[in-house]
Design an enzyme around this catalytic site. Structure first.
Site, PDB file in Angstrom:
ATOM      1  N   CYS A   1      22.046 -28.742  15.239  1.00 56.39           N
ATOM      2  CA  CYS A   1      23.688 -29.085  15.563  1.00 56.39           C
ATOM      3  C   CYS A   1      23.713 -29.859  16.733  1.00 56.39           C
ATOM      4  O   CYS A   1      23.273 -29.247  17.923  1.00 56.39           O
ATOM      5  CB  CYS A   1      24.719 -27.956  15.415  1.00 56.39           C
ATOM      6  SG  CYS A   1      26.175 -28.482  16.006  1.00 56.39           S
TER       7      CYS A   1
ATOM      8  N   LYS B   1      -9.065   1.846  11.550  1.00 51.31           N
ATOM      9  CA  LYS B   1      -9.047   1.654   9.900  1.00 51.31           C
ATOM     10  C   LYS B   1      -8.742   0.394   9.650  1.00 51.31           C
ATOM     11  O   LYS B   1      -7.430  -0.089   9.569  1.00 51.31           O
ATOM     12  CB  LYS B   1      -8.536   2.591   9.056  1.00 51.31           C
ATOM     13  CG  LYS B   1      -8.750   2.415   7.641  1.00 51.31           C
ATOM     14  CD  LYS B   1      -8.133   3.837   6.985  1.00 51.31           C
ATOM     15  CE  LYS B   1      -8.281   3.798   5.332  1.00 51.31           C
ATOM     16  NZ  LYS B   1      -7.563   2.363   4.809  1.00 51.31           N
TER      17      LYS B   1
ATOM     18  N   LYS C   1      -3.552   7.873   7.979  1.00 51.02           N
ATOM     19  CA  LYS C   1      -2.684   6.818   7.552  1.00 51.02           C
ATOM     20  C   LYS C   1      -1.265   6.420   8.415  1.00 51.02           C
ATOM     21  O   LYS C   1      -0.625   7.588   8.588  1.00 51.02           O
ATOM     22  CB  LYS C   1      -2.203   6.652   5.744  1.00 51.02           C
ATOM     23  CG  LYS C   1      -3.391   6.752   5.196  1.00 51.02           C
ATOM     24  CD  LYS C   1      -4.029   5.362   4.725  1.00 51.02           C
ATOM     25  CE  LYS C   1      -3.122   4.604   3.612  1.00 51.02           C
ATOM     26  NZ  LYS C   1      -3.893   3.139   3.193  1.00 51.02           N
TER      27      LYS C   1
ATOM     28  N   CYS D   1      30.438 -25.070  13.472  1.00 52.64           N
ATOM     29  CA  CYS D   1      31.615 -26.076  14.061  1.00 52.64           C
ATOM     30  C   CYS D   1      31.728 -27.109  12.684  1.00 52.64           C
ATOM     31  O   CYS D   1      32.584 -27.968  13.196  1.00 52.64           O
ATOM     32  CB  CYS D   1      31.248 -26.552  15.285  1.00 52.64           C
ATOM     33  SG  CYS D   1      29.701 -27.638  15.175  1.00 52.64           S
TER      34      CYS D   1
ATOM     35  N   CYS E   1      26.968 -28.097  10.143  1.00 54.26           N
ATOM     36  CA  CYS E   1      26.573 -26.655  11.035  1.00 54.26           C
ATOM     37  C   CYS E   1      27.672 -25.700  10.420  1.00 54.26           C
ATOM     38  O   CYS E   1      28.864 -25.738  10.251  1.00 54.26           O
ATOM     39  CB  CYS E   1      27.110 -27.045  12.566  1.00 54.26           C
ATOM     40  SG  CYS E   1      27.051 -25.673  13.729  1.00 54.26           S
TER      41      CYS E   1
ATOM     42  N   GLU F   1     -11.906   6.074  15.022  1.00 49.24           N
ATOM     43  CA  GLU F   1     -12.141   4.649  14.943  1.00 49.24           C
ATOM     44  C   GLU F   1     -10.845   4.001  14.302  1.00 49.24           C
ATOM     45  O   GLU F   1     -10.025   4.694  13.415  1.00 49.24           O
ATOM     46  CB  GLU F   1     -13.315   4.117  13.994  1.00 49.24           C
ATOM     47  CG  GLU F   1     -14.352   4.707  14.559  1.00 49.24           C
ATOM     48  CD  GLU F   1     -15.705   4.473  13.784  1.00 49.24           C
ATOM     49  OE1 GLU F   1     -16.837   4.532  13.988  1.00 49.24           O
ATOM     50  OE2 GLU F   1     -15.368   4.504  12.512  1.00 49.24           O
TER      51      GLU F   1
ATOM     52  N   ASP G   1      -7.685  -3.334   7.807  1.00 56.12           N
ATOM     53  CA  ASP G   1      -7.235  -3.795   6.561  1.00 56.12           C
ATOM     54  C   ASP G   1      -7.754  -5.048   6.331  1.00 56.12           C
ATOM     55  O   ASP G   1      -7.232  -6.101   6.358  1.00 56.12           O
ATOM     56  CB  ASP G   1      -5.766  -4.032   6.840  1.00 56.12           C
ATOM     57  CG  ASP G   1      -4.788  -3.860   5.290  1.00 56.12           C
ATOM     58  OD1 ASP G   1      -5.792  -3.895   4.315  1.00 56.12           O
ATOM     59  OD2 ASP G   1      -3.648  -3.784   5.392  1.00 56.12           O
TER      60      ASP G   1
ATOM     61  N   CYS H   1      30.550 -26.454  20.219  1.00 55.05           N
ATOM     62  CA  CYS H   1      29.933 -25.574  19.085  1.00 55.05           C
ATOM     63  C   CYS H   1      29.832 -24.072  19.636  1.00 55.05           C
ATOM     64  O   CYS H   1      28.931 -23.851  20.557  1.00 55.05           O
ATOM     65  CB  CYS H   1      28.589 -25.969  18.484  1.00 55.05           C
ATOM     66  SG  CYS H   1      27.856 -24.776  17.221  1.00 55.05           S
TER      67      CYS H   1
ATOM     68  N   ASP I   1       0.834  -1.162   0.242  1.00 56.98           N
ATOM     69  CA  ASP I   1       0.078  -0.004   0.066  1.00 56.98           C
ATOM     70  C   ASP I   1       0.853   1.310   0.112  1.00 56.98           C
ATOM     71  O   ASP I   1       0.458   2.400  -0.621  1.00 56.98           O
ATOM     72  CB  ASP I   1      -0.936  -0.096   1.295  1.00 56.98           C
ATOM     73  CG  ASP I   1      -2.044  -0.880   1.146  1.00 56.98           C
ATOM     74  OD1 ASP I   1      -2.789  -1.225   2.159  1.00 56.98           O
ATOM     75  OD2 ASP I   1      -2.120  -1.810  -0.063  1.00 56.98           O
ATOM     76  N   LYS I   2       2.095   1.158   0.778  1.00 55.19           N
ATOM     77  CA  LYS I   2       2.805   2.540   0.958  1.00 55.19           C
ATOM     78  C   LYS I   2       3.419   2.703  -0.543  1.00 55.19           C
ATOM     79  O   LYS I   2       3.442   3.802  -0.824  1.00 55.19           O
ATOM     80  CB  LYS I   2       4.104   1.933   1.936  1.00 55.19           C
ATOM     81  CG  LYS I   2       4.995   3.265   2.115  1.00 55.19           C
ATOM     82  CD  LYS I   2       6.082   3.078   2.985  1.00 55.19           C
ATOM     83  CE  LYS I   2       7.166   4.065   3.125  1.00 55.19           C
ATOM     84  NZ  LYS I   2       8.362   3.627   4.147  1.00 55.19           N
ATOM     85  N   GLU I   3       3.633   1.835  -1.270  1.00 56.05           N
ATOM     86  CA  GLU I   3       4.312   1.899  -2.674  1.00 56.05           C
ATOM     87  C   GLU I   3       3.355   2.511  -3.782  1.00 56.05           C
ATOM     88  O   GLU I   3       3.462   3.339  -4.453  1.00 56.05           O
ATOM     89  CB  GLU I   3       4.963   0.719  -3.258  1.00 56.05           C
ATOM     90  CG  GLU I   3       6.208   0.272  -2.407  1.00 56.05           C
ATOM     91  CD  GLU I   3       6.719  -1.237  -2.678  1.00 56.05           C
ATOM     92  OE1 GLU I   3       5.792  -1.951  -2.309  1.00 56.05           O
ATOM     93  OE2 GLU I   3       7.938  -1.202  -3.205  1.00 56.05           O
TER      94      GLU I   3
ATOM     95  N   TYR J   1     -19.454  -0.328  11.459  1.00 56.90           N
ATOM     96  CA  TYR J   1     -19.176   0.856  11.725  1.00 56.90           C
ATOM     97  C   TYR J   1     -19.959   1.667  10.998  1.00 56.90           C
ATOM     98  O   TYR J   1     -19.893   3.157  11.141  1.00 56.90           O
ATOM     99  CB  TYR J   1     -17.542   1.230  11.373  1.00 56.90           C
ATOM    100  CG  TYR J   1     -16.941   0.679  10.010  1.00 56.90           C
ATOM    101  CD1 TYR J   1     -17.640   1.782   8.893  1.00 56.90           C
ATOM    102  CD2 TYR J   1     -16.418  -0.235   9.909  1.00 56.90           C
ATOM    103  CE1 TYR J   1     -17.145   1.310   7.676  1.00 56.90           C
ATOM    104  CE2 TYR J   1     -15.730  -0.659   8.391  1.00 56.90           C
ATOM    105  CZ  TYR J   1     -16.427   0.088   7.486  1.00 56.90           C
ATOM    106  OH  TYR J   1     -15.934  -0.322   6.225  1.00 56.90           O
TER     107      TYR J   1
END
Length: 672
Positions: A424, A122, A314, A411, A408, A120, A124, A430, A31-33, A226
């Site tokens: 591990c 919002k 927002k 080690c 691992c 209120e 999503d 270790c 949404d931000k983009e 609402y």
């Protein structure tokens, strides 16, 4: 590039994104983009005075899916103008105040009241518009383009919080709300789902727009309501009156709704909501501020797209997309190997994110990330911790493969897969495991060795060959003084802290040992029940299962831990060096006639006049049972500052809540 060409490209891109978001329920970006691109187009249109015919600024919503019956709303479902900072919010309020003043100057005999405000959340999710005629649910529809939506009555009927009939039976009304999937429900669903869901918003939207209502039912959705958008008979004088009507007619109304006379209080409430946001059990992306008085709303009216009497504030995005660049593997104190994702730096909730959580290899498989290196992924911030990767933006396996390690990374020991995790088993040699165990042993909730840190543990490992917690109690002043950055004062402080830690009680010692699958509450219960270290060490699986909140897995973990010769030797060494691990004092006399007697109490949030542990002890002395989770069996919730999902759940269940710490302290002292 000239402005017209830029606008044409933006319109094409935004229409493509709208199609994926609204019609297919498969957003390609966050949404931000999207908002950034949309705002860029709005600015260009304002600057040039030109609006292209297919610009998304001229319409709301998206195309309808085939397979659903179109439904024309009785009243339009409006979008909301948005404010992305307090200055923009104050500008909205200034316009409202001016419009009210202009109206009153022209209508001195019947002036509007000074503006008051409702705030209120919002949500999503997916907007719902429900139609009731003579008290019966006759239609449910999506928002669509605000005028025509898609009929989803069969799907909505599967939501148990949606009333099929209501007490109000005087004609037709339309009620608006938001269909959501609670985050806890999503987490539980994904534990067994063949195809895990990426996020709660898409989960709700996908379920409600699925042609098979059985799929909708499996998602166990919820909904908050609402607004009454249309009524052929009833009228309301205020927003509060409308909310009371919804509650009285069995609609689920979110408890986070507040009313204010002063606009400065509105901005304070928005700050409070942002602080509590991470603790909610559902997604929100902001808050909505509305004028309370209905006559004022009518006078203010609408623009071509928005009501003038409401605005959406927002918040910083908690979800965005970025590129998954690499995955590294970290070793924890239990030997568990955890993948950590490195992503292309991206701004999220006010910070730059570069690392993200991937829980285990099962998580990678479930989220279709096995072939995702170099591709875009969704990430979400939760509870102010390292963000989590939710899944790929696309469904295709079009990236490079994440290769699972066979040895691992610390080690070189061969790894073992147990369930969805890699382990591990080289716990004796270790380095990350050893440093992790020692650091946990010294931590505040364990042996509380002051001045100790992970850097101290690493230095002691490297330079003094400290390999287990017992080795800490063999350290001398001569050992420490020769270390880098260890002067006399620091050496003496650490030795004094180690000496003080020998008096920690049995519960703290058991927690410090780091028994797999046991937390603070379990080790306290063991200490309270057995009251002797060796009795705990000799307990059988059968005995442990009979104790409260101990299942088979926990019981097996405890027995296996104390059966390990290495662990037993280390414990006996610590006892020989002066660690007491003493049993708790004999239980004090418990009150049976206090306000708290017999009540099941949950503490949540931050208390300032005493710690949570102190509060729990005082409550138990007054006859209360203190538990960690809210359920229908909970009698009382004590909510301190920044209380989150537990407070919300208590309010939803109608459980008594004490939010005033002074009142809580008064009740404690009254019964003392």
């Amino acid at each position: 590039m000239d402005p017209m060409s830029t606008m044409e490209q933006l319109v094409a891109e935004l229409n493509k994104l709208n199609y994926h978001y609204y019609t297919l329920d498969k957003p390609l970006i966050s949404d931000k983009e999207y908002d950034a691109l949309y705002d860029q187009l709005v600015a260009l249109e304002k600057e040039s005075g030109v609006v292209l015919p297919d610009s998304p600024t001229q319409r709301v919503g998206g195309e309808l899916l085939k397979g659903f019956v179109q439904h024309r709303h009785l009243a339009p479902l409006w979008s909301l103008d948005k404010a992305q900072n307090v200055d923009q919010l104050r500008s909205w309020n200034a316009r409202v105040t001016k419009l009210v003043a202009d109206y009153n100057s022209k209508n001195p005999d019947n002036p509007l009241p000074q503006p008051s405000y409702a705030v209120e959340l919002k949500f999503d999710g997916l907007t719902l518009n429900l139609t009731y005629t003579d008290g019966r649910l006759v239609q449910a529809a999506t928002r669509g383009n605000g005028v025509v939506g898609e009929g989803i009555l069969a799907q909505v009927k599967t939501i148990k919080s949606v009333p099929l009939t209501i007490p109000y039976q005087d004609g037709t009304i339309e009620v608006q709300g938001e269909g959501i999937m609670n985050l806890s429900v999503l987490e539980k669903y994904n534990q067994t789902a063949a195809e895990p869901l990426k996020n709660a918003r898409n989960a709700a939207a996908g379920a409600l727009r699925n042609l098979n209502p059985k799929v909708t039912a499996e998602r166990k959705l919820s909904a908050f309501f609402y607004n009454v958008g249309y009524s052929d008979n009833i009228r309301f004088e205020s927003h509060k009156e409308m909310m009371d009507f919804l509650r009285d007619n069995h609609f689920k109304v979110n408890p986070y709704i507040s009313y204010f006379e002063n606009f400065d209080d509105v901005t304070k409430q928005l700050e409070d909501i942002q602080e509590r946001r991470a603790g909610l059990d559902y997604l929100i992306d902001g808050a909505v501020v509305k004028i309370v008085d209905m006559r004022t709303r009518e006078a203010l009216g609408y623009t071509d797209k928005f009501p003038r009497w409401a605005v959406a504030y927002k918040f910083e995005a908690e979800e965005t997309t970025t590129v998954l660049e690499s995955v590294s593997w970290e070793v924890g104190r239990t030997g568990k190997i955890t993948p950590v994702a490195r992503v292309e730096p991206v701004e999220l909730a006010g910070v730059t994110v570069q690392n993200c959580t991937l829980n285990n290899i099962g998580d990678i498989e479930r989220k279709n990330l096995k072939h995702a290196l170099g591709t875009r992924v969704f990430i979400r911030r939760s509870n102010d911790v390292i963000p989590e990767i939710l899944g790929k933006v696309t469904e295709e396996s079009d990236g490079e493969e994440i290769v699972y390690p066979e040895h691992c990374p610390a080690c070189g020991f061969p790894l073992e897969q147990r369930g969805a995790h890699l382990f591990c088993n080289n716990r004796l040699d270790c380095k990350p495991q050893i440093i992790g165990r020692i650091t946990h042993f010294a931590s505040r909730d364990a042996m509380d060795i002051e001045t100790f840190s992970v850097m101290t543990a690493e230095q002691l490992y490297n330079e003094l060959n400290v390999r287990e917690p017992a080795d800490l109690y063999t350290l001398t002043f001569e050992d420490l003084i020769k270390l880098d950055r260890f002067g006399e004062k620091k050496a003496n402080n650490l030795l004094a802290a180690l000496e003080n830690s020998k008096d920690r009680d049995l519960a703290s010692f058991l927690f410090a040992l780091g028994i797999p699958n046991t937390g603070k509450s379990t080790t306290k219960m063991l200490a309270d029940h057995y009251r002797d270290l060796h009795a705990v060490m000799n307990a059988t699986v059968e005995e442990l299962i009979a104790l409260p909140d101990v299942g088979g897995i926990v019981a097996e973990s405890i027995v296996s831990f104390f059966a390990d010769p290495f662990m037993k030797t280390g414990i006996e060494k610590m006892l020989s060096l002066g660690v007491k691990a003493k049993a708790p004092e004999a239980p004090q006399v418990v009150s049976t006639d206090s306000f708290f007697s017999g009540k099941t109490v949950v503490l949540t949030g931050t208390l300032h006049q005493l710690t949570r542990d102190e509060a729990a002890k005082r409550l138990e002395a007054l006859g209360a049972k203190v538990t960690g989770s809210v359920s229908s069996k909970t009698d009382l919730v004590i909510a301190g500052e920044k209380a989150g999902s537990k407070l919300t759940k208590a309010q939803q269940l109608g459980i008594q809540v004490i939010e005033d710490e002074d009142e809580f302290i008064r009740l404690l002292n009254m019964e003392a």
